[in-house]
Each structure stands twice: as C-alpha cells, then as structure tokens.
Scaffold this active site. Structure first.
Site, PDB file in Angstrom:
ATOM      1  N   ASP A   1       0.827  -1.207   0.000  1.00 26.46           N
ATOM      2  CA  ASP A   1       0.000   0.000   0.000  1.00 26.46           C
ATOM      3  C   ASP A   1       0.865   1.262   0.000  1.00 26.46           C
ATOM      4  OD1 ASP A   1      -2.338   1.475  -0.010  1.00 26.46           O
ATOM      5  OD2 ASP A   1      -3.227   0.386   1.669  1.00 26.46           O
TER       6      ASP A   1
ATOM      7  N   ASP B   1     -10.511   1.568  -2.920  1.00 27.41           N
ATOM      8  CA  ASP B   1     -10.984   1.273  -1.569  1.00 27.41           C
ATOM      9  C   ASP B   1     -12.502   1.254  -1.511  1.00 27.41           C
ATOM     10  OD1 ASP B   1      -8.443   1.030  -0.580  1.00 27.41           O
ATOM     11  OD2 ASP B   1      -8.368   3.034   0.308  1.00 27.41           O
TER      12      ASP B   1
END
Length: 858
Positions: A548, A616
């Site tokens: 990430d 997301d």
C-alpha cells in the site's frame, strides 16, 4: 506469405486449430502451453518443446529473410528513408525530410505492401501567411504546419514541443535531425526503468543537434500480435558543458483530426477511473499528475476517438505510459487542424542536469490503434498487458480467491478473531487469507507504528510464523499487507532516523493520514525496506503481499540530492529498485499493488505486481464505473475486486449480495467482510458464488472482455468470452429501476458459429428486500420489522428468476428478448426481480462443446 503455418495437434492426433504465428510466438509455445510453464512430469510436451526449440532458430532466420525480402509483412521495413512499422492490423509510417526532420505520414489500419509514402504524405503546395520557414531556400518548408514525429524549440514550430532543454550553449534552441537508424530483433531493455518485453523488432533512430554535440535516440518497438507500438527517447550529452532538461517527453506524434473526442480516466479517492470525454478543440489539453504517483486524479492512459465512435465501430487511438510517477500528456489542436499528442514525465518541478557523457532515458509510451471501436482498442491493450507487461511466475496464472481482514476488523483484532474468520473462509471455499493493516509495532490505529515491521506480540503472542502456520493448517495460503514507503512520526523508526523522511529541511512537514514519506532517494532507506520486508516475508512464508501507499508526496526534498528537480523521478527509480530486490528473488509471491485504492494503477506497477487494488470503494454500483473505466486500458486479470458488506462502508448504499458478487467477479475476486456474521442463507449463497467463480475463473480473468452497448441509460452490460470462443459469461446490471420497465434484450458477441444454451446463474432474493410487501403473499400478517420475519429471512429466501434458452450465435449477436421485469402488479417465478441495483449473470455455452480453457492450471 511470410508467416509460419502451425497446426497444433491435440489429444488423439486431432488438429486443434490452424494458426499463423510469428517465430517469437512459436518460441513461447515451445516453452509452455500457451504461456504456462512446462510441468516437470509432462515429458511428452517437454520433448516436443525441445525439438521445436531446435527448429525455431532456423525458422526465425528464414522468416526474417522473407520479411525483409517482401518489404516486411510484419514489423519494420526501411526504404528510401521511409520507415514502415507493421502489426497484424495496423501500419505506422514516417520518413526523413530533406532537412533531416522526421515527418509523420500515417498511423491506422494496415496498408497494402508497397503503398507509396508520397501519396499518403501531407501536400503543401503554397506558402501560408504568418509563418516562419525553416530555410529561406524553401518557402514551403514550415515546421509549424507539418506532421512531425518530433519537434524542437526555436525552429518555427510554435506548437508544444516534447522538449525544453537548456542546451550546453546556454540557449533553449535545439534542432535534432536524422543521423542514422538500426533495426534490432526483439525489445531493447532499459537501464533504470521497467519496460515491456517480448517485442518483435525495435527501430532505433538516432538524431543529432545541428550545432551542439547532443544526441537524441528514439526507440520504436513493434508488438505485432498486440497491435501495439511502444516509443521512448534517450538524450545524451556529448558536450563538455552541462545540459539541463526541463522537459523531455517519451514520444510525440501529429495526427490528422477526425473530429476527435478525448477520453480520460479521472477521479479521486473511492471514485477512481471514471471515464470522461470531451471534444478536442483548438488549444491544448493536459492530462497530468503532480502528486508523486500516477494518481487517482488522472490516470496516464487516454484515448482519441473519431466523433461517431461506439464500443464496436470507429477509429480509436489508445495511449499509455509505463511509469508510476508524475506524468503529463498534451493533446493540442493547431491552427491547421493537426492534433499533436505527447506523453511522458511531468515537467512540474522537474529539472535534470546531464554532464558530459551522461544520458537520460524516458519511460516507455504505449500506442495502439483500432478501427473496431473502443472494444477493439481495449482488447489490443489487454493482450499487450497480459503478454508483455505482467511477467514472471504469475503471468497468465489464475488468481486465488481471497478474504481480506480489513473491512471485517480494521485494526481491532487478535489471533482468535482472525482464525475464526479463516475457518469460515475455508468452509466456504476461499483459498487465500490476507492479514491487512494492524499486525506490526504499535499499529492499533493509523496514527502510529508505520515503519516498525516487528510483529505486535499482544495480537500475535507466538509470532507471525506460528499464526501463518495455523492458517496454512486450515488449508489456506497466507498473505499480508504492508506499507513500506511510509512512516508515522509516532514510530521507533522515525525516532531513530528523522532524517530519512521526505521534508523541507526547515519548514514544518505536512502530514497525510498521519504519516510521512520515506526518502527512497537514500540508499540506506532502500536497504532498510528490503531487509525488513524480506525478513517478514521469509519468516512467515508469505505467498501474497498487498503493498500500500496511502498519501501523496508534497515536499519534494531529499537531503542526499544536490538538484531537487531530480527528486520525483529518483524516488520512482528507487521504488522500482526496491520492488526488484524484494520480489525478484521471491517469484512465487503474488504482489498486489495498492495506493489508497487505485492511486497508482499504471503499467509501471504492473511490471512488478500482476494485479492492483482498483479502489478502496467496494460498493458495486460505483465499482461499475471504476472497473468499467479501467477496462478501457487494463485487463480484468489486473483488477482487485471484492465483495464487501451492505450497506457500503464508502457510500452507505444497500445492494443485494448477488450484485456485489456479479460485479466483483469481473476481476481478481475476493471477499472483504466478516464472514462470521453471514446468515445461513447468505452462507449458502456465498458458497455457490465461490463454486461458480472457480468454474469460470479463467474466462473472467483471461477471456476476451467487451463492454456491450446498452440501449437504456440505467443498464450496464459486460461480457467475457473464452479463448476457444465457445463459452461466454455476460453481466447484466441495472442501476435505478424505471417504472414499468420495458423489455430487455440479451446480446452476446464474439462466439463461434453454432447452437448455444443460455441460462441465468441461479441467485437468491432476500425476503428483507421486500419489507411489508411480503404480507401480500403471506397467509398471515407479519410485522416487517418483527422477530419472525427476521428469523425467516436468516433461513429462507426466494429463488430469483432463472431463464434458459437455446439459440444460435447469430441470434445472440442480434439480441434475444428476456423475461419481463417486475412492473408493479404481480410476482411469479418467471418475473425478473431486479429493482434498484439488481443484476444477473448469464452463462452462454455451446451445445456439444466441452468447456476447456487453453492454459488452465492443472
């Protein structure tokens, strides 16, 4: 024909299909079945492959000789300073002018052999007013009105130049003219950046400035089967004085206007990659990112399409960039209706000094053309990514079905909770357990712990390996989440090395998500990340990593750089080095890149991570736009897509479990919710979903994807067709229902001729969706919010409408009518109950054709 005819032989000596192949493709077949690695126990195939390998060298020599003799059936031919680059379906043509500039002539559908360049070239027969001529002896030679492959400053072309160079003589005037060319077999690897591999041929054109010893080298690589040409530039300073680069694009090309519309992928966090189109008008449009990443704001990919283009018809030019940092693309319509396109590194805050003998290489740009509409362009790009960008162990391998712990627990978990989730996942048929954020340091929120990759002993008293072993004992593979490019001020790492972060030496640093960026320009930082990440991966025997990056770069400053204008690019080169050092020795690990979702969804990252977390946002309705937008340039095999809870944590939208699955299976599929709280009825449905996805996984991930034209604004239709063209899966998605919905039709394209069975994937209708309406069919009146109906909903659901038809491929191409939707009057088992956000999957299979997928894992 200058192609090799290959007839692959299947079991029982039956020919599979007739194929014309370039020798490079034959070579890949020799190494494995359609891109899959040779199994050690597959002796028959191995021996056949070795024999074929011995024949390839001779075939290649003969093939290339025929190509050059015939003027190049595929790839590159050069005659009278005219360069022709051919793919299976396209031709790219340019020539050297009498003054040495590169004139663009043609890019479009494949031309017949021997087509004359002068016929296709621009015709200038009278001078234009208010123009600057390049040479006073020729009043018609004005660079500003020509179609060019490259253009410089100070020579009379007032359109945007691909360069802004402070030359060794102190001026900003450059004039690169033709010096020589070379044709090289295959691709030419880059020294500092990732690039595509497996090209057929590369044309290397060398240009030199007319007065200063500076060389510009242009690379054109042909990927024939993909209908793709890649371009990049390399600048070399041979002067004793320094040269300063302020802008150096990867490529530039001038195209004739077709009343173009420009399409870009734009958005933000949780709304990435929304497709936006606008007409190309006079002036210049810039598609760019300056966040330090390719960004969710403006993806580097874009299209130019003729005005009337549809998904299936019309001319489309597609462009992309193999780069993960700041990018910029310029689309400019000139006074002469010439469309200039350039793409490369964003010149924002960029400045690079070249000393004597030094070179700078730009990222590789990707170009494709199709006259078969947006789908044709997309399929070129999909093939290119799967065959020439994604590499290594996971290239063309089926991706595992995973469960990710994030939306189930966020930071609030311990071993007990996680193992309960893993056990439920195994019972349902899931294959991979992914431990997301919160497992290291004092990482109990996003305010602390980043950078400290020591296992949190309160959560994992026996360490990470012991926990991972327990997960594997259940029969699941094990993966983890990491964010190695970042650090929290509240961390041991920052307290020990505050100088390791990206910040201005005197100004107060700015934070994003309570974190700072580690300076990858520093060797010691890169070494730390490689050591720390490598240690935990080996210790826990990890087979999947979610990498990430949750904030943008703001202060482009490094304490180790003398020239801060180099920061953004050196950071990206540093990241690529780190990824190479960690994952090249561990090829079995499946890397999924992430950057607050799709903030770094680009070809550069796909050279390292075979798939990228698209967003997301797991709300399926928004995902239709996100995954649909990405699908214009990136194949489904690269998109992470999960089923999450409802209402959505990002939009609060309530959607059926079936729709959440139906959208997510058009990608690399998984679940991201607390499986422990599923009702018995939901568990049955999830189990059915997983079994279905496993059966058709290869079709979804590697089939030919198309966006089918919808005749209604509230519909979205996607399809995937198997490699043998005997099977298709079609997604029919409805956004907001219209009162008294009119008839719907199912249209399927790309199948072989023959008879097909079309059937709906069975799915369930939750009783809770109908609320008090159940009383119209219930023998007793029930409180829609009461305990009885709540309990019934846990154990019982209504079957949704299942349709089944037999028809021809021709009928499917035309479209077959479907059963009526619910129109406010009555319900029976034949009524399609979509409502808001409803959907169906339709399986289309050829009669008497056993479903097989070439390259399917054994």
């Amino acid at each position: 024909m200058a192609l090799l005819l290959i007839v692959p032989i299947g079991e029982e000596g039956k020919p599979l299909k007739k194929c014309y192949f370039h020798p490079n493709i034959i070579l890949s077949l020799a190494l494995g079945r359609f891109g899959e690695p040779v199994k050690r126990n597959d002796k028959e195939h191995l021996y056949g492959g070795l024999i074929l390998l011995l024949a390839v060298a001779l075939c290649r020599s003969i093939f290339c000789w025929i190509l050059h003799r015939e003027g190049g059936l595929f790839m590159i031919s050069v005659k009278d300073r005219v360069f022709r680059l051919d793919t299976v379906e396209t031709t790219y043509l340019f020539r050297v002018t009498k003054y040495g500039h590169l004139e663009h002539i043609y890019y479009g559908p494949r031309l017949a052999p021997g087509e004359e360049a002068p016929v296709l070239a621009q015709k200038n027969v009278v001078p234009l007013g208010n123009s600057v001529v390049y040479d006073e002896s020729d009043e018609l030679y004005c660079l500003d009105q020509m179609y060019l492959e490259w253009s410089d400053n100070g020579r009379g072309d007032y359109r945007q130049s691909p360069t802004e160079l402070k030359m060794p003589d102190g001026t900003f005037v450059s004039d690169f003219v033709y010096a020589s060319y070379q044709v090289v077999e295959g691709s030419v690897p880059m020294d500092t950046l990732p690039s595509a591999y497996g090209g057929d041929q590369t044309l290397v054109v060398t240009l030199r400035d007319t007065t200063v010893p500076v060389t510009l080298t242009l690379y054109y690589t042909v990927f024939a089967q993909a209908n793709v040409i890649t371009r990049r530039s390399v600048l070399t300073n041979e002067s004793t004085a320094p040269l300063v680069i302020r802008r150096l694009m990867s490529m530039m090309v001038d195209l004739p206007d077709e009343n173009f519309h420009l399409y870009t992928l734009d958005g933000d966090w949780i709304k990435e990659a929304h497709l936006h189109g606008r007409p190309v008008t006079y002036g210049m449009f810039t598609n760019a990112s300056n966040t330090g990443a390719s960004s969710n704001r403006h993806n580097p990919a874009f299209m130019l399409a003729a005005a009337a283009t549809t998904e299936e018809h019309g001319n489309v030019y597609g462009f992309n960039l193999v780069y993960s940092g700041n990018h910029a693309s310029y689309i400019e319509k000139s006074r002469r209706d010439i469309i200039r396109v350039a793409t490369g590194i964003n010149p924002h805050c960029f400045e690079w000094t070249l000393e004597e003998g030094a070179s700078f290489e730009t990222p590789e740009a990707v170009l494709t053309f199709s006259n078969q509409g947006f789908n044709g362009m997309s399929q070129n790009m999909h093939y290119f990514v799967n065959e020439h960008i994604v590499r290594g162990h996971w290239q063309k391998r089926e991706r595992p079905i995973l469960v990710n712990s994030w939306e189930a627990f966020y930071f609030d978990y311990d071993e007990g909770k996680l193992l309960q989730l893993a056990k439920k996942a195994k019972e349902l048929g899931i294959e991979l357990f992914v431990l997301d954020d919160g497992w290291f340091g004092q990482r109990n929120s996003d305010k602390a712990g980043l950078g400290d990759y020591t296992v949190n002993r309160k959560k994992f008293p026996r360490g990470m390996k012991a926990f991972a072993d327990q997960v594997r004992k259940l029969g699941l593979a094990f993966g983890i989440w990491i964010e190695p490019e970042m650090v929290n001020p509240d961390s041991d790492l920052y307290r020990q090395h505050p100088e390791w972060v990206v910040r201005h030496p005197k100004k107060k640093p700015v934070l994003g998500r309570n974190q700072l960026v580690l300076d990858l320009c520093r060797k010691e930082v890169r070494d730390y990340i490689v050591d720390q990440v490598g240690r935990i991966l080996d210790e826990a025997e990890v087979t999947y990593v979610k990498w990430d990056m949750n904030r943008a770069i703001a202060e482009a400053c490094s304490g180790v750089l003398a020239h801060q204008g180099e920061f953004y690019h050196r950071y990206m080169v540093g990241l690529y080095e780190v990824l190479t050092r960690i994952f090249q020795p561990r090829p079995h690990i499946l890397l999924e890149s992430c950057a607050s979702g799709g903030n770094r969804f680009d070809l550069g990252m796909l050279c390292f991570s075979p798939q990228i977390w698209a967003s997301d946002n797991t709300d399926p309705v928004t995902r239709l736009k996100i995954q649909g937008g990405l699908s214009y340039f990136y194949p489904l095999s690269t998109m992470g897509a999960h089923v999450a809870q409802s209402p959505s944590a990002q939009t609060l939208r309530v959607t059926p479990l079936a729709t959440r699955f139906n959208v997510a299976c058009f990608g690399c599929f998984g679940y991201e919710l607390d499986l422990r709280h599923l009702t018995p009825e939901e568990k049955k449905e999830v189990k059915e979903q997983i079994a279905f996805y496993k059966k058709y996984r290869r079709v979804f991930q590697y089939g030919t994807f198309s966006r089918l034209p919808a005749t209604k604004d509230n519909k979205v239709l996607w399809q995937c067709v198997s490699a043998d063209k005997n099977t298709a899966v079609v997604g029919f998605f409805q956004i907001l229902v219209a009162p008294a919905e009119t008839d719907d039709r199912l249209r399927v394209t790309g199948l072989n001729a023959g008879e097909y069975v079309v059937r709906t994937r069975p799915q369930r209708l939750a009783l809770s969706r109908f609320g008090g309406l159940v009383n119209h069919i219930s023998p007793v009146t029930l409180n829609p919010e009461g305990l009885i109906l709540h309990q019934v909903n846990r154990y019982y659901s209504l079957p949704d409408c299942v349709e089944e038809y037999r028809c021809s491929a021709a009928a499917l191409r035309a479209g077959i009518p479907l059963n009526n939707q619910f129109t406010g009057i009555a319900y029976n088992e034949n009524v399609r109950m979509l409502g808001d956000f409803g959907s169906n999957l339709y399986i289309v299979e050829k009669v008497n054709a056993e479903y097989t997928e070439e390259g399917e894992d054994e």
